[in-house]
Design a protein around this motif. Structure first.
Motif, short mmCIF file in Angstrom:
data_model
loop_
_atom_site.label_atom_id
_atom_site.label_comp_id
_atom_site.label_asym_id
_atom_site.label_seq_id
_atom_site.Cartn_x
_atom_site.Cartn_y
_atom_site.Cartn_z
N TYR A 225 8.61 6.35 -3.15
CA TYR A 225 9.10 5.37 -4.12
C TYR A 225 8.28 4.08 -4.12
O TYR A 225 8.42 3.26 -5.02
N LEU A 226 7.43 3.90 -3.11
CA LEU A 226 6.56 2.72 -3.06
C LEU A 226 5.14 3.02 -3.53
O LEU A 226 4.27 2.16 -3.44
N ALA A 227 4.92 4.22 -4.02
CA ALA A 227 3.59 4.57 -4.51
C ALA A 227 3.18 3.62 -5.64
O ALA A 227 3.95 3.35 -6.55
N GLY A 228 1.98 3.10 -5.53
CA GLY A 228 1.48 2.18 -6.55
C GLY A 228 1.88 0.73 -6.34
O GLY A 228 1.46 -0.15 -7.10
N SER A 229 2.67 0.46 -5.29
CA SER A 229 3.12 -0.91 -5.04
C SER A 229 2.08 -1.73 -4.28
O SER A 229 2.20 -2.96 -4.19
N GLY A 230 1.10 -1.06 -3.67
CA GLY A 230 0.13 -1.73 -2.84
C GLY A 230 0.58 -1.91 -1.40
O GLY A 230 -0.14 -2.49 -0.58
N ALA A 231 1.78 -1.41 -1.09
CA ALA A 231 2.34 -1.60 0.26
C ALA A 231 1.92 -0.51 1.24
O ALA A 231 2.18 -0.62 2.44
N PRO A 238 2.89 2.57 5.75
CA PRO A 238 3.12 1.16 5.44
C PRO A 238 2.04 0.26 6.05
O PRO A 238 1.64 0.46 7.20
N VAL A 239 1.60 -0.72 5.29
CA VAL A 239 0.70 -1.75 5.80
C VAL A 239 1.58 -2.93 6.17
O VAL A 239 2.11 -3.63 5.29
N HIS A 240 1.77 -3.14 7.47
CA HIS A 240 2.75 -4.15 7.89
C HIS A 240 2.36 -4.75 9.23
O HIS A 240 1.49 -4.23 9.95
N THR A 246 2.24 -6.76 4.74
CA THR A 246 1.18 -7.77 4.70
C THR A 246 0.45 -7.81 3.36
O THR A 246 -0.33 -8.73 3.12
N THR A 247 0.69 -6.82 2.51
CA THR A 247 -0.01 -6.77 1.23
C THR A 247 0.91 -6.96 0.03
O THR A 247 0.43 -7.12 -1.09
N THR A 248 2.23 -6.93 0.27
CA THR A 248 3.19 -6.99 -0.83
C THR A 248 4.29 -7.98 -0.49
O THR A 248 4.99 -7.81 0.51
N PRO A 249 4.49 -9.04 -1.30
CA PRO A 249 5.52 -10.05 -1.01
C PRO A 249 6.93 -9.47 -1.10
O PRO A 249 7.19 -8.53 -1.87
#
Length: 285
Positions: A225-231, A238-240, A246-249
Protein backbone atom coordinates in the motif's frame (compact mmCIF):
# COMPACT_ATOMS: atom_id res chain seq x y z
CA UNK A 1 -0.67 -2.98 30.02
CA UNK A 2 1.17 -5.82 31.69
CA UNK A 3 0.58 -9.36 30.53
CA UNK A 4 -1.32 -11.29 33.24
CA UNK A 5 -0.20 -14.50 34.87
CA UNK A 6 3.15 -16.01 35.79
CA UNK A 7 5.86 -13.98 34.03
CA UNK A 8 8.23 -16.95 33.97
CA UNK A 9 6.35 -18.99 31.39
CA UNK A 10 5.24 -18.83 27.78
CA UNK A 11 1.52 -18.03 27.36
CA UNK A 12 -0.70 -20.13 25.11
CA UNK A 13 -2.31 -18.80 21.94
CA UNK A 14 -5.73 -18.13 23.48
CA UNK A 15 -4.14 -16.16 26.32
CA UNK A 16 -2.42 -13.87 23.82
CA UNK A 17 -5.68 -13.39 21.90
CA UNK A 18 -7.51 -12.54 25.15
CA UNK A 19 -4.79 -10.06 26.10
CA UNK A 20 -4.97 -8.27 22.75
CA UNK A 21 -8.78 -8.08 22.90
CA UNK A 22 -8.64 -6.64 26.42
CA UNK A 23 -5.99 -4.16 25.31
CA UNK A 24 -8.11 -3.05 22.36
CA UNK A 25 -11.20 -2.64 24.54
CA UNK A 26 -9.50 -0.05 26.77
CA UNK A 27 -8.22 2.10 23.90
CA UNK A 28 -9.88 5.40 23.12
CA UNK A 29 -9.66 4.65 19.42
CA UNK A 30 -11.87 3.59 16.54
CA UNK A 31 -10.82 0.16 15.39
CA UNK A 32 -11.84 -1.03 11.92
CA UNK A 33 -11.37 -4.77 11.55
CA UNK A 34 -11.71 -6.65 8.24
CA UNK A 35 -10.49 -3.52 6.46
CA UNK A 36 -7.75 -4.07 3.90
CA UNK A 37 -5.71 -1.01 2.98
CA UNK A 38 -4.92 -0.98 -0.71
CA UNK A 39 -3.14 2.38 -0.97
CA UNK A 40 -1.75 5.14 1.23
CA UNK A 41 -0.68 8.33 -0.51
CA UNK A 42 0.35 11.76 0.70
CA UNK A 43 -1.61 14.59 -0.92
CA UNK A 44 -0.95 18.24 -0.04
CA UNK A 45 0.53 17.37 3.34
CA UNK A 46 -2.21 14.89 4.29
CA UNK A 47 -2.19 11.10 4.19
CA UNK A 48 -5.10 9.54 2.31
CA UNK A 49 -5.61 5.88 3.17
CA UNK A 50 -7.83 3.91 0.79
CA UNK A 51 -9.49 0.62 1.71
CA UNK A 52 -10.45 -2.20 -0.59
CA UNK A 53 -14.17 -1.51 -0.08
CA UNK A 54 -13.81 2.06 -1.33
CA UNK A 55 -13.67 3.87 2.00
CA UNK A 56 -11.06 6.58 2.58
CA UNK A 57 -9.43 7.88 5.75
CA UNK A 58 -7.31 11.01 6.09
CA UNK A 59 -4.74 11.95 8.70
CA UNK A 60 -1.75 14.22 9.22
CA UNK A 61 0.39 11.24 10.22
CA UNK A 62 0.40 7.56 9.32
CA UNK A 63 1.97 4.63 11.17
CA UNK A 64 2.52 1.43 9.19
CA UNK A 65 2.22 -1.31 11.82
CA UNK A 66 1.23 -4.25 9.62
CA UNK A 67 4.38 -6.27 10.35
CA UNK A 68 5.48 -9.10 8.11
CA UNK A 69 3.70 -12.24 9.32
CA UNK A 70 1.13 -11.87 6.56
CA UNK A 71 3.78 -12.40 3.88
CA UNK A 72 5.43 -15.84 4.09
CA UNK A 73 8.79 -15.99 2.34
CA UNK A 74 9.15 -18.73 -0.26
CA UNK A 75 12.68 -18.84 -1.72
CA UNK A 76 13.46 -19.67 -5.32
CA UNK A 77 13.72 -23.45 -5.52
CA UNK A 78 15.45 -24.99 -8.55
CA UNK A 79 13.11 -27.44 -10.23
CA UNK A 80 9.97 -26.16 -8.55
CA UNK A 81 8.05 -25.93 -11.82
CA UNK A 82 8.41 -29.68 -12.37
CA UNK A 83 7.81 -30.73 -8.76
CA UNK A 84 4.82 -33.04 -8.44
CA UNK A 85 4.73 -33.08 -4.65
CA UNK A 86 3.04 -30.65 -2.30
CA UNK A 87 4.95 -27.53 -1.24
CA UNK A 88 3.66 -25.71 1.84
CA UNK A 89 4.89 -22.86 4.00
CA UNK A 90 4.91 -23.12 7.79
CA UNK A 91 2.14 -20.49 7.76
CA UNK A 92 -0.14 -23.17 6.27
CA UNK A 93 0.69 -25.80 8.89
CA UNK A 94 -1.92 -26.49 11.57
CA UNK A 95 -1.76 -30.07 12.89
CA UNK A 96 0.27 -33.21 12.07
CA UNK A 97 -2.70 -35.48 11.27
CA UNK A 98 -3.01 -34.62 7.53
CA UNK A 99 0.60 -35.75 7.03
CA UNK A 100 0.20 -39.20 8.60
CA UNK A 101 2.16 -41.87 6.72
CA UNK A 102 3.86 -39.37 4.41
CA UNK A 103 7.49 -38.73 3.56
CA UNK A 104 7.99 -35.11 4.63
CA UNK A 105 10.97 -32.77 4.33
CA UNK A 106 10.91 -29.71 6.60
CA UNK A 107 13.26 -27.00 5.34
CA UNK A 108 14.64 -24.48 7.82
CA UNK A 109 16.87 -24.23 10.87
CA UNK A 110 14.85 -22.13 13.34
CA UNK A 111 12.32 -22.84 16.06
CA UNK A 112 9.37 -23.18 13.66
CA UNK A 113 11.15 -25.79 11.56
CA UNK A 114 12.32 -27.80 14.56
CA UNK A 115 8.98 -27.73 16.36
CA UNK A 116 7.00 -28.70 13.26
CA UNK A 117 9.44 -31.54 12.49
CA UNK A 118 9.15 -32.74 16.09
CA UNK A 119 5.34 -32.73 15.90
CA UNK A 120 5.34 -34.59 12.60
CA UNK A 121 7.87 -37.18 13.80
CA UNK A 122 5.38 -39.57 15.46
CA UNK A 123 3.09 -39.76 12.38
CA UNK A 124 5.39 -39.32 9.37
CA UNK A 125 8.85 -40.10 7.99
CA UNK A 126 10.51 -36.71 8.51
CA UNK A 127 13.82 -35.11 7.58
CA UNK A 128 14.90 -31.66 8.72
CA UNK A 129 16.86 -29.98 5.91
CA UNK A 130 19.13 -27.07 6.88
CA UNK A 131 22.02 -25.14 5.32
CA UNK A 132 24.16 -25.62 8.41
CA UNK A 133 23.97 -27.74 11.58
CA UNK A 134 21.19 -26.70 13.96
CA UNK A 135 22.42 -24.14 16.48
CA UNK A 136 20.87 -24.86 19.90
CA UNK A 137 20.51 -22.08 22.49
CA UNK A 138 19.56 -22.95 26.10
CA UNK A 139 16.18 -21.48 26.98
CA UNK A 140 17.00 -21.10 30.69
CA UNK A 141 20.71 -20.33 31.20
CA UNK A 142 21.57 -20.25 34.91
CA UNK A 143 17.95 -20.99 35.78
CA UNK A 144 16.39 -17.91 34.16
CA UNK A 145 14.69 -17.62 30.79
CA UNK A 146 16.88 -16.15 28.06
CA UNK A 147 14.45 -13.26 27.59
CA UNK A 148 14.79 -12.43 31.31
CA UNK A 149 18.52 -12.03 30.74
CA UNK A 150 17.95 -9.88 27.65
CA UNK A 151 15.81 -7.48 29.66
CA UNK A 152 18.08 -7.37 32.73
CA UNK A 153 21.27 -6.84 30.73
CA UNK A 154 19.81 -4.14 28.51
CA UNK A 155 20.40 -6.14 25.33
CA UNK A 156 16.65 -6.11 24.77
CA UNK A 157 16.75 -2.43 23.82
CA UNK A 158 20.34 -2.07 22.64
CA UNK A 159 20.70 -0.83 19.03
CA UNK A 160 22.36 -4.01 17.82
CA UNK A 161 20.20 -4.73 14.78
CA UNK A 162 22.92 -4.89 12.14
CA UNK A 163 25.13 -7.06 14.31
CA UNK A 164 22.31 -9.43 15.33
CA UNK A 165 21.27 -9.90 11.70
CA UNK A 166 24.67 -11.50 11.05
CA UNK A 167 24.24 -14.16 13.72
CA UNK A 168 23.21 -17.65 12.57
CA UNK A 169 19.63 -18.68 13.24
CA UNK A 170 19.40 -20.56 16.53
CA UNK A 171 16.77 -22.72 18.20
CA UNK A 172 15.71 -21.72 21.70
CA UNK A 173 15.16 -25.00 23.54
CA UNK A 174 14.83 -26.30 27.09
CA UNK A 175 15.77 -29.76 25.85
CA UNK A 176 12.36 -31.04 24.81
CA UNK A 177 12.59 -30.29 21.08
CA UNK A 178 16.03 -31.79 20.65
CA UNK A 179 14.87 -34.89 22.54
CA UNK A 180 11.71 -35.07 20.42
CA UNK A 181 13.69 -35.04 17.17
CA UNK A 182 15.95 -37.82 18.42
CA UNK A 183 13.10 -39.80 19.97
CA UNK A 184 10.95 -39.76 16.84
CA UNK A 185 13.78 -40.54 14.43
CA UNK A 186 13.82 -37.16 12.67
CA UNK A 187 17.17 -36.91 10.89
CA UNK A 188 18.94 -33.74 9.78
CA UNK A 189 20.47 -33.42 6.35
CA UNK A 190 22.17 -30.73 4.36
CA UNK A 191 19.66 -28.75 2.30
CA UNK A 192 18.49 -30.39 -0.93
CA UNK A 193 19.91 -28.89 -4.11
CA UNK A 194 16.83 -29.07 -6.32
CA UNK A 195 13.32 -30.42 -6.69
CA UNK A 196 12.24 -33.12 -9.11
CA UNK A 197 8.90 -34.41 -10.36
CA UNK A 198 8.98 -37.03 -7.58
CA UNK A 199 10.74 -35.22 -4.75
CA UNK A 200 14.22 -33.85 -4.06
CA UNK A 201 17.87 -34.22 -4.94
CA UNK A 202 20.08 -34.23 -1.86
CA UNK A 203 23.51 -32.59 -1.63
CA UNK A 204 25.24 -35.94 -2.29
CA UNK A 205 23.29 -36.40 -5.53
CA UNK A 206 20.82 -38.92 -4.12
CA UNK A 207 17.27 -38.61 -5.44
CA UNK A 208 14.32 -39.36 -3.18
CA UNK A 209 10.55 -39.40 -3.55
CA UNK A 210 8.84 -36.94 -1.19
CA UNK A 211 5.15 -36.35 -0.53
CA UNK A 212 5.38 -32.91 1.10
CA UNK A 213 8.03 -30.21 1.39
CA UNK A 214 7.26 -27.84 4.23
CA UNK A 215 9.16 -24.55 4.13
CA UNK A 216 9.86 -22.93 7.50
CA UNK A 217 11.69 -20.11 5.75
CA UNK A 218 10.32 -17.13 7.63
CA UNK A 219 8.57 -13.99 6.50
CA UNK A 220 9.47 -10.73 4.80
CA UNK A 221 8.14 -7.22 5.32
CA UNK A 222 5.64 -6.18 2.67
CA UNK A 223 4.04 -2.76 2.36
CA UNK A 224 2.27 -2.86 -1.02
CA UNK A 225 0.00 0.00 0.00
CA UNK A 226 3.05 2.29 0.22
CA UNK A 227 4.23 1.55 -3.30
CA UNK A 228 5.05 4.80 -5.06
CA UNK A 229 5.15 6.80 -1.84
CA UNK A 230 8.95 7.03 -1.80
CA UNK A 231 9.04 5.40 1.64
CA UNK A 232 10.45 2.07 0.40
CA UNK A 233 13.77 1.09 -1.12
CA UNK A 234 14.25 -0.91 -4.31
CA UNK A 235 13.54 -4.15 -2.44
CA UNK A 236 10.30 -2.88 -0.90
CA UNK A 237 11.83 -2.37 2.56
CA UNK A 238 11.09 0.73 4.64
CA UNK A 239 13.66 3.52 4.56
CA UNK A 240 13.69 4.62 8.18
CA UNK A 241 15.71 5.45 11.26
CA UNK A 242 14.36 4.03 14.48
CA UNK A 243 10.94 3.64 12.88
CA UNK A 244 10.66 7.16 11.49
CA UNK A 245 10.62 7.38 7.68
CA UNK A 246 13.58 9.37 6.41
CA UNK A 247 12.28 9.99 2.89
CA UNK A 248 8.57 10.63 3.48
CA UNK A 249 7.12 13.19 5.96
CA UNK A 250 4.50 12.16 8.51
CA UNK A 251 5.19 8.43 8.28
CA UNK A 252 6.33 6.00 10.93
CA UNK A 253 6.77 2.25 11.24
CA UNK A 254 6.15 -0.07 14.19
CA UNK A 255 6.84 -3.78 14.56
CA UNK A 256 9.87 -4.11 12.29
CA UNK A 257 12.51 -6.66 13.22
CA UNK A 258 15.37 -4.96 15.11
CA UNK A 259 13.69 -1.59 14.50
CA UNK A 260 15.34 -0.15 17.60
CA UNK A 261 16.42 -3.27 19.46
CA UNK A 262 16.03 -7.01 19.90
CA UNK A 263 12.47 -6.78 21.26
CA UNK A 264 11.08 -4.42 18.61
CA UNK A 265 9.07 -7.21 16.98
CA UNK A 266 7.64 -8.53 20.24
CA UNK A 267 4.73 -7.58 22.50
CA UNK A 268 7.11 -6.40 25.19
CA UNK A 269 9.05 -4.10 22.88
CA UNK A 270 6.53 -2.72 20.42
CA UNK A 271 4.97 -0.28 22.91
CA UNK A 272 8.29 1.39 23.59
CA UNK A 273 8.92 1.81 19.88
CA UNK A 274 5.39 3.12 19.31
CA UNK A 275 5.91 5.84 21.92
CA UNK A 276 9.22 6.77 20.33
CA UNK A 277 7.71 7.06 16.84
CA UNK A 278 4.64 8.95 18.00
CA UNK A 279 6.63 11.52 19.98
CA UNK A 280 8.66 12.36 16.88
CA UNK A 281 5.69 12.45 14.52
CA UNK A 282 4.02 14.94 16.86
CA UNK A 283 7.00 17.29 16.64
CA UNK A 284 6.96 17.42 12.88
CA UNK A 285 4.69 19.79 10.96
Amino acid sequence: MRFPGDPDRYPARDEVVAYLRAYAARLDAEIRTATTVTAAVREQGTWVVRAGDGREFTARALVAATGDYGTPYVPELPGRAECGGRILHAADYRTPEPFAGQRVVVAGGGNSAVQIAAELGPVADVTLATRRPVCWTPRRPLGKDLHWWLVRTGLDVAPLGRWLHRLPVSVLDDGRWRAALDGHGVDRREMFTRLTAEGVVWADGTKEDVDTILLATGYRPAFPYLAGSGALDGHGRPVHRGGLATTTPGLGFVGLEFQRGFSSKSLRGVGRDAAHVLSRLRRRP
